[in-house]
Design an enzyme around this catalytic site. Structure first.
Site, PDB file in Angstrom:
ATOM      1  N   GLU A 139       0.856  -1.183   0.000  1.00 51.85           N
ATOM      2  CA  GLU A 139       0.000   0.000   0.000  1.00 51.85           C
ATOM      3  C   GLU A 139       0.897   1.240   0.000  1.00 51.85           C
ATOM      4  O   GLU A 139       1.791   1.335   0.835  1.00 51.85           O
ATOM      5  CB  GLU A 139      -0.892   0.020   1.238  1.00 51.85           C
ATOM      6  CG  GLU A 139      -1.892  -1.096   1.315  1.00 51.85           C
ATOM      7  CD  GLU A 139      -2.714  -1.002   2.595  1.00 51.85           C
ATOM      8  OE1 GLU A 139      -3.511  -0.051   2.721  1.00 51.85           O
ATOM      9  OE2 GLU A 139      -2.528  -1.858   3.478  1.00 51.85           O
ATOM     10  N   ARG A 184       5.366 -13.522   9.319  1.00 53.25           N
ATOM     11  CA  ARG A 184       6.005 -12.231   9.099  1.00 53.25           C
ATOM     12  C   ARG A 184       7.263 -12.121   9.957  1.00 53.25           C
ATOM     13  O   ARG A 184       7.468 -12.869  10.904  1.00 53.25           O
ATOM     14  CB  ARG A 184       5.048 -11.092   9.417  1.00 53.25           C
ATOM     15  CG  ARG A 184       4.627 -10.979  10.854  1.00 53.25           C
ATOM     16  CD  ARG A 184       3.608  -9.863  11.055  1.00 53.25           C
ATOM     17  NE  ARG A 184       4.166  -8.573  10.685  1.00 53.25           N
ATOM     18  CZ  ARG A 184       3.438  -7.459  10.560  1.00 53.25           C
ATOM     19  NH1 ARG A 184       2.130  -7.503  10.743  1.00 53.25           N
ATOM     20  NH2 ARG A 184       4.000  -6.331  10.247  1.00 53.25           N
ATOM     21  N   LYS A 211       2.853   1.931  10.694  1.00 50.49           N
ATOM     22  CA  LYS A 211       2.868   3.250  10.056  1.00 50.49           C
ATOM     23  C   LYS A 211       2.292   4.311  10.986  1.00 50.49           C
ATOM     24  O   LYS A 211       2.834   5.417  11.110  1.00 50.49           O
ATOM     25  CB  LYS A 211       2.067   3.196   8.752  1.00 50.49           C
ATOM     26  CG  LYS A 211       2.658   2.267   7.711  1.00 50.49           C
ATOM     27  CD  LYS A 211       1.673   1.973   6.592  1.00 50.49           C
ATOM     28  CE  LYS A 211       2.216   0.916   5.642  1.00 50.49           C
ATOM     29  NZ  LYS A 211       1.239   0.495   4.647  1.00 50.49           N
TER      30      LYS A 211
END
Length: 772
Positions: free
Chosen positions: A268, A483, A493
């Site tokens: 993104e 992950r 973020k």
């Protein structure tokens, strides 16, 4: 109710009769598929061996429509062994479409094949004779697993226990009983020499791929990739849904791709990539590259409120920095019209509807069912068109899909209204597709073969398959892997933005962060990050690593690539009284271990500067550097200096030393240490970094009750504005890296100017066990 209880009690008795514990039997009652399989042949026809086989079959069978077919073969004693069952399950997985070729199935599963004891004896004898020479030489030290493996390969449907017994008997007949020598432990192999170890560790980076110990980066990364399906064989993947059109769609897919592996990296564009993304980049691009495939860089740009041009640029730069070149750069927004047309088709097929529940009502996993779920298709089509024309306010209407996700969330949103101009399409659209709707369809449009994503997206796998099949389009396979996380940092973020807004860090590229732009600015080589990802590997489990493991990879690379220089962070002036101020020039190797890599010039006059910590007025036990009673050598100069006078300021602080020097070969005794120094140096600023947070898990309320902003390390950055460095670095370019001898690895920061160089400490020379 009474009848149901009697049936359950009957089945419970049946389960315990085939060897299940009462607790396991009760758990099994909850599984309808298992229960139905156990009663396939009736209570009286199922013995313990058959019941166990049925239980094993159903617990491993993913395609439940084959339940009766396989259960019938077990009930009729056509499938009797674990080997036959494994072959049967593999066969039905590879043949999802009806009808099944009965003859081919039975041939593959060894139905009716009988292996006699004579056949076993003969096959084992052949194998023993083949290895006889080595067996006689090595005796019982020989790897008996080889004998078993070859014997079983020759007798596919034979009982493994019987084969092992026959191997043991024939080996005993050949070698006789074990002797004392056979029972002695093997002697340990001689230790590998340092040169051999170094040769094994040598790594060569080519276009982002690292060769280590003969293995490419992707070969080290493989892990879960070893289980991946071959192109065109999507249906062999566990959980993949096969429809009547699946095979035709796969055939068209193969015609388009030519059987080529296709992956994509789909970030993104609403933030900067971090260390976790490095693993995703390496896996997606690396897997494609290792298999002569292609990888797309696809921006998931469906939320115009959070997207900025700087993020698009930074993402592309970081992919290139890690050494990868996308086959093609695409955007989800490239497909806005096609995605809209598919949404209209989804409504027409009865799989989507326009809903008026508000966002706050849809939050969580226990949202109330939509009262508009059964709205007529024609009405939803009209309302969806009105959404597109901007006739509803934001939040007043959404398009939802009629399906339940793996995590229990019902009817995920496919389209929402946002009156925000898009960076590429401007005001053309006021409705934007969600991730759950867009991602799988863009994968389908680009004919992706392996949709690789992190474990948290596993809950979306069912919606991924469902949507492609509901629209009757090619369905790729989604594979999830764990992950990569690091301790002592945050990568969210939202939290990084908070750190920037509160002034804790300067921006996304602050060298204390673990964004890729920050790591590059700090001086981390991209190949070191790739090496780190390779060492971490790819597994289903989430991986949390300590930062020092990444730093170790950085040191491995910089030790061979960062030329040496000398710098003094806290200077102490030293005047050599017994030599003139004439300039002398020394040629110092860039890499002392390999002088063929070149050298640089270091000036030497009667005034030099050393580290304040390299001098002490009072001698202490174990201190090997300069004191009034202890001379010290100067690295690369060939001189030994001896203190003659200590000069202090008004506060009693030592500000200068007057020393005498002699050639090291003429010194009365060899100095205990050689220290670094500079002469006629350049003034520079040096920034020293430590961990940004005090605790391993700053986001964990149990570890940091006050929240991550309360956990900032006050000593995470120290700025030294009057450091000195030798003139050999004068021509350095931004991000050039050096090893400042005895100090650590440093990189030239973008803040540098023609008048003042600024260096970031990348890592220390060695891991500091006392580091916070």
């Amino acid at each position: 109710m009474v009848a149901m209880m009697l049936i359950q009690r009957f089945i419970l008795t049946l389960f315990t009769s085939i060897g299940l514990s009462e607790q396991k039997a009760k758990e099994t009652l909850k599984n309808e598929a298992l229960t139905s399989a156990q009663v396939v042949n009736g209570a009286t026809g199922v013995d313990k061996a058959m019941g166990t086989m049925l239980y094993s079959m159903v617990s491993r069978l993913k395609d439940t429509k084959r339940l009766t077919f396989l259960a019938d073969h077990i009930a009729r004693h056509k499938i009797c062994t674990e080997l036959q069952l494994a072959a049967a399950l593999e066969f039905v997985k590879n043949h999802p479409q009806d009808p099944i070729n009965q003859a081919e199935f039975e041939n593959v599963c060894g139905v009716g094949v009988v292996i006699t004891p004579e056949q076993i004896e003969e096959a084992v004898e052949v194998v023993i004779n083949k290895h006889k020479e080595l067996l006689l030489k090595e005796r019982y030290r020989y790897n008996m697993g080889l004998l078993m493996g070859e014997s079983r390969a020759a007798l596919k449907w034979a009982d493994g226990k019987i084969i092992k017994n026959e191997v043991d008997v024939q080996v005993l007949h050949l070698l006789g009983a074990k002797t004392e020598a056979d029972l002695e432990k093997k002697t340990k192999k001689a230790k590998t020499s340092e040169s051999e170890v170094k040769a094994k560790k040598e790594e060569v980076a080519v276009n982002g791929e690292v060769q280590s110990e003969g293995k490419s980066l992707m070969e080290q990364l493989r892990g879960e990739a070893l289980k991946f399906h071959k192109t065109g064989e999507n249906y062999k993947t566990e959980g993949y849904v096969v429809t009547p059109n699946t095979m035709d769609l796969l055939k068209k897919h193969m015609e388009i791709t030519g059987g080529q592996i296709r992956t994509r990296f789909p970030p993104e564009p609403n933030g900067i990539l971090h260390i976790g993304h490095a693993k995703a980049i390496n896996f997606n691009f690396g897997y494609a590259k290792a298999n002569d495939g292609i990888c797309f860089l696809r921006y998931d740009d469906t939320n115009p409120e959070k997207e900025e041009e700087k993020y698009f640029t930074a993402i592309k730069d970081m992919v290139g920095w890690l050494g990868y070149e996308p086959y093609q750069i695409t955007h989800a927004s490239d497909n806005f019209q096609r995605l809209y047309d598919l949404a209209v088709d989804l409504v027409r097929r009865g799989h989507a509807y326009v809903c008026h529940q508000r966002g706050e009502e849809l939050k969580g996993h226990n949202a109330p069912p939509s009262p508009w779920r059964e709205r007529p298709m024609e009405e939803s089509l009209v309302l969806f068109q009105r959404m597109k024309k901007g006739l509803f306010a934001e939040g007043e209407a959404t398009l939802r899909m009629k399906m339940v996700m793996e995590d229990g969330k019902m009817d995920p949103v496919a389209y929402r209204i946002k009156y925000t101009p898009h960076h590429r399409t401007g005001d053309a659209w006021c409705i934007y597709p969600t991730y759950d709707y867009t991602h799988c369809l863009c994968d389908s449009i680009e004919n992706i073969t392996h949709s690789l994503c992190t474990k948290e997206f596993q809950a979306r796998r069912s919606s991924y398959f469902w949507l492609c099949n509901a629209l009757d389009v090619y369905c790729p396979v989604q594979w999830e892997y764990g992950r990569l996380n690091l301790t002592y940092t945050v990568v969210s973020k939202r939290k990084i933005i908070k750190l920037v807004e509160t002034g804790v860090v300067r921006d996304w590229d602050d060298p204390r962060l673990f964004t890729l732009t920050a790591l590059r600015r700090r001086g981390f080589p991209s190949v070191a990050i790739n090496n780190f990802c390779a060492r971490v590997g790819v597994t289903v489990a989430q991986v949390t690593m300590e930062p020092h493991l990444l730093e170790a990879c950085v040191r491995d690379v910089l030790n061979d690539t960062a030329p040496r220089a000398m710098a003094v962070l806290e200077p102490l002036k030293v005047t050599i009284t017994n030599r003139s101020a004439d300039l002398k020039v020394w040629m110092v190797p860039n890499f002392p271990a390999d002088e063929a890599k070149g050298s640089h010039v270091v000036p030497f006059t009667n005034i030099v500067f050393i580290e304040q910590s390299d001098f002490r007025e009072v001698m202490e036990k174990g201190y090997k550097r300069l004191t009034p009673d202890q001379p010290v050598g100067l690295r690369h100069a060939g001189y030994v200096i001896t203190v003659q006078k200590v000069i202090k300021d008004a506060q009693g602080k030592v500000v200068e030393l007057e020393v005498s020097c002699c050639v090291s070969t003429e010194a009365k005794e060899k100095p205990k240490a050689f220290i670094h120094w500079v002469s006629q140096p350049l003034k520079c600023e040096v920034r020293l970094y430590e961990r940004l947070f005090l605790h391993k898990n700053p986001e964990d309320p149990s570890e940091v009750p006050g929240g991550f902003l309360s956990d900032i390390n006050p000593h995470s950055m120290e700025v030294i504005d009057s450091a000195l460095v030798d003139r050999s670095v004068a021509g350095a370019k931004v991000l050039d890296r050096f090893q400042f001898e005895r100090m650590g690895y440093f990189s030239l920061d973008p803040d540098s100017t023609a008048d003042k160089l600024v260096f970031n400490r990348t890592v220390t020379l060695k891991e500091d066990p006392g580091k916070i």
